[in-house]
Motif scaffolding. Structure first.
Motif, PDB file in Angstrom:
ATOM      1  N   GLU A  45     -91.137  43.696 -47.887  1.00  0.00           N
ATOM      2  CA  GLU A  45     -91.626  43.571 -49.265  1.00  0.00           C
ATOM      3  C   GLU A  45     -91.634  42.108 -49.700  1.00  0.00           C
ATOM      4  N   CYS A  46     -90.549  41.421 -49.416  1.00  0.00           N
ATOM      5  CA  CYS A  46     -90.392  40.039 -49.851  1.00  0.00           C
ATOM      6  C   CYS A  46     -91.385  39.124 -49.136  1.00  0.00           C
ATOM      7  N   CYS A  75     -87.544  38.905 -54.386  1.00  0.00           N
ATOM      8  CA  CYS A  75     -86.743  37.945 -53.612  1.00  0.00           C
ATOM      9  C   CYS A  75     -85.252  38.113 -53.911  1.00  0.00           C
ATOM     10  N   GLU A  76     -84.929  38.318 -55.158  1.00  0.00           N
ATOM     11  CA  GLU A  76     -83.523  38.497 -55.537  1.00  0.00           C
ATOM     12  C   GLU A  76     -82.956  39.763 -54.898  1.00  0.00           C
ATOM     13  N   ALA A  77     -83.726  40.852 -54.921  1.00  0.00           N
ATOM     14  CA  ALA A  77     -83.271  42.102 -54.308  1.00  0.00           C
ATOM     15  C   ALA A  77     -83.068  41.924 -52.805  1.00  0.00           C
ATOM     16  N   CYS A  78     -84.003  41.249 -52.164  1.00  0.00           N
ATOM     17  CA  CYS A  78     -83.891  41.020 -50.722  1.00  0.00           C
ATOM     18  C   CYS A  78     -82.691  40.123 -50.413  1.00  0.00           C
ATOM     19  N   GLN A  91     -77.915  36.036 -43.339  1.00  0.00           N
ATOM     20  CA  GLN A  91     -77.358  35.026 -44.243  1.00  0.00           C
ATOM     21  C   GLN A  91     -78.366  33.916 -44.531  1.00  0.00           C
ATOM     22  N   ARG A  92     -79.103  33.491 -43.513  1.00  0.00           N
ATOM     23  CA  ARG A  92     -80.155  32.477 -43.731  1.00  0.00           C
ATOM     24  C   ARG A  92     -81.268  33.034 -44.611  1.00  0.00           C
ATOM     25  N   CYS A  93     -81.602  34.289 -44.386  1.00  0.00           N
ATOM     26  CA  CYS A  93     -82.637  34.932 -45.189  1.00  0.00           C
ATOM     27  C   CYS A  93     -82.179  35.051 -46.644  1.00  0.00           C
ATOM     28  N   CYS A 100     -85.832  31.018 -53.457  1.00  0.00           N
ATOM     29  CA  CYS A 100     -87.195  31.342 -53.849  1.00  0.00           C
ATOM     30  C   CYS A 100     -87.210  32.090 -55.190  1.00  0.00           C
ATOM     31  N   ALA A 101     -86.268  32.989 -55.383  1.00  0.00           N
ATOM     32  CA  ALA A 101     -86.193  33.723 -56.657  1.00  0.00           C
ATOM     33  C   ALA A 101     -86.035  32.754 -57.818  1.00  0.00           C
TER      34      ALA A 101
END
Length: 108
Positions: A45-46, A75-78, A91-93, A100-101
């Motif tokens: 999704e992100c 982005c925040e949810a991901c 962790q990097r993601c 990005c959020a």
């Protein structure tokens, strides 16, 4: 609003999309893929939303602010989901997604 105005956001979106695609692929290789299903789903999704917003900005869409608000939420949810997993790729993601959020919120 022009593409030049959002140069930094474009870079952040691309970094997030790349991190999510890497995390998605790496999660599919984890031993317990079922446990990673929420992470995998949100990675997709992100990445898709970041890609869409990046395209919208480059074509000077009149909906950039609205799309940025949606992108920030995704982005925040991901990022929050990825933070739950100790894998380095997660962790990097998470870091890329949360960065990005915040960038998207500034535009929204």
């Amino acid at each position: 609003m022009t593409q030049h105005t959002h140069t930094e956001l474009l870079e952040t979106l691309h970094e997030c999309m790349t991190a999510c695609n890497h995390c998605f692929d790496a999660c599919l290789g984890e031993e317990d893929v079922k446990m990673m299903s929420a992470c995998i789903r949100l990675d997709r999704e992100c990445a898709d939303m970041c890609n869409y917003l990046e395209n919208a900005i480059t074509r000077n869409s009149p909906f950039v602010a609205e799309l940025a608000a949606a992108c920030a939420k995704i982005c925040e949810a991901c990022g929050n989901e990825c933070k739950k997993h100790e894998h380095e790729h997660c962790q990097r993601c998470a870091e890329a997604c949360l960065k990005c959020a915040e960038a998207c919120k500034k535009v929204a």
